[in-house]
Design a protein around this motif. Structure first.
Motif, short mmCIF file in Angstrom:
data_model
loop_
_atom_site.label_atom_id
_atom_site.label_comp_id
_atom_site.label_asym_id
_atom_site.label_seq_id
_atom_site.Cartn_x
_atom_site.Cartn_y
_atom_site.Cartn_z
N ILE A 92 -28.65 36.49 -21.45
CA ILE A 92 -28.05 37.63 -20.47
C ILE A 92 -29.43 38.63 -20.30
O ILE A 92 -29.30 39.53 -19.25
N GLY A 93 -30.49 38.43 -20.86
CA GLY A 93 -31.53 39.30 -20.46
C GLY A 93 -32.48 39.61 -21.57
O GLY A 93 -32.49 38.58 -22.52
N SER A 94 -33.27 40.45 -21.78
CA SER A 94 -34.23 40.85 -22.70
C SER A 94 -34.12 42.23 -23.22
O SER A 94 -35.22 42.96 -23.21
N GLU A 95 -32.96 42.99 -23.44
CA GLU A 95 -32.73 44.29 -23.47
C GLU A 95 -33.20 44.98 -24.85
O GLU A 95 -33.32 46.06 -25.13
N SER A 96 -33.44 43.92 -25.82
CA SER A 96 -33.62 44.47 -27.07
C SER A 96 -34.87 43.30 -27.80
O SER A 96 -34.80 42.22 -27.25
#
Length: 342
Positions: free
Chosen positions: A52-56
């Motif tokens: 989904i992403g690299s938000e954390s």
């Protein structure tokens, strides 16, 4: 004379070649492991994976774990970063289908809207594994789910709060920072938490705010609470003091702590509970800034690769596979904590 010598030489070469062929035949016949009918080397399995992403730090470690395990198992990955957009994931899954990968795995951003693309994968004969988050779809359209038990995570967070406040007679006001709206992990962490606190009416959730699992949103939420009350003795919501904060992930929690430090607000009497167990949240727990951190283990790579190999061999996999997780609290022996690695 010269002609006779050439005939003798030609005869000698012919005999030598025949002898060599006979020797080669004898070696092959008596060494079946060297036979040309030996099984050829298999090609690599190809896994199409959409994150989904690299938000954390948690999400980054989750991706790293999958790449590391794929390399160890000689599995090739076609990777896509959806950048928090479902439409990007739908495109990625369709590209995996066109490429004819062996298995598709993805972390669904939200619960709904997957039926059509999953039907396309099924028609193409490509099995699908859900990772980290669940979906609302026909179960026959995907092979199984691998991830955390987010319902149990919510229960564990609430159980710590109940135990912490067992001798308290007055009401316990709770402010909730939830994650991405319409995601399964948010729903289950909220349900599990409420399931436990509902047994005692003194526990009251006075507000739930969507923080989208982002550190920036945690900062914004805390700043709004602090600037609206202008008090230094704790956090307040609409004039009511907050006794406990339940945050659905470490990024939001750490963002809130950033703002608390910035405004020099004393939250020593505020019970703060977080989920994930990134190294920075464990450090905050040791420093007395948090009271409890419920682990959500990002290291799903090894188990995912085992499931991929099982499916590729034509075997069924469990409908649900949960990762091992624990709870870290203010009462623990911190010397026993190993570095988290993320």
């Amino acid at each position: 004379m010269k002609a006779q010598i050439k005939k003798i030489q030609l005869f000698s070469v012919t005999v030598f070649i025949l002898a060599l062929l006979f020797l080669l035949f004898f070696i092959i016949k008596n060494n079946p492991k060297q036979n040309i009918n030996s099984e050829p080397q298999r090609e690599k399995l190809i896994l199409g994976f959409s994150q989904i992403g690299s938000e954390s730090a948690w999400r980054t470690r989750n991706t790293e774990s999958i790449f590391e395990a794929a390399a160890e198992n000689d599995i090739q990955i076609l990777f896509d970063d959806a950048q928090q957009k479902q439409e990007n994931q739908l495109k990625a899954i369709r590209s995996f289908i066109v490429y004819q990968v062996d298995v598709i795995a993805f972390v669904p951003i939200v619960e709904d809207g997957w039926d059509n693309v999953l039907k396309e994968a099924k028609e193409a004969g490509i099995p699908v594994i859900l990772v980290d988050r669940k979906i609302n779809a026909d179960p026959s359209l995907y092979a199984g789910f691998l991830g955390e038990n987010s319902l149990e995570e919510g229960r564990r967070a609430a159980q710590f709060l109940v135990n912490k406040c067992r001798n308290r007679t007055g009401p316990v006001t709770i402010y909730e920072m939830s994650g991405t709206e319409n995601s399964s992990v948010v729903r289950d962490r909220a349900l599990g938490f409420r399931e436990i606190i509902s047994t005692n009416p003194k526990f009251q959730i006075i507000h739930s705010e969507d923080g989208d699992f982002l550190r920036s949103r945690g900062k914004e939420i805390a700043e709004k609470l602090i600037t609206q009350s202008y008090k230094k003795d704790g956090l307040y919501f609409e004039g009511q003091k907050i006794d406990a904060v339940y945050s659905h992930n470490d990024s939001m929690t750490l963002g809130m702590l950033d703002t608390i430090d910035q405004y020099n607000v004393n939250t020593r009497n505020t019970i703060i509970i977080s989920v994930d167990a990134e190294q920075k949240s464990i450090d905050a727990l040791k420093a007395g800034k948090l009271n409890c951190v419920v682990e959500c283990n990002p290291n799903l790579g090894p188990m995912l690769m085992e499931l991929v190999k099982q499916i590729a061999m034509g075997n069924e996999i469990p409908r649900i596979t949960y990762n091992h997780e624990t709870v870290f609290t203010e009462n623990d022996d911190f010397s026993k904590y190993a570095p988290r690695g993320y």
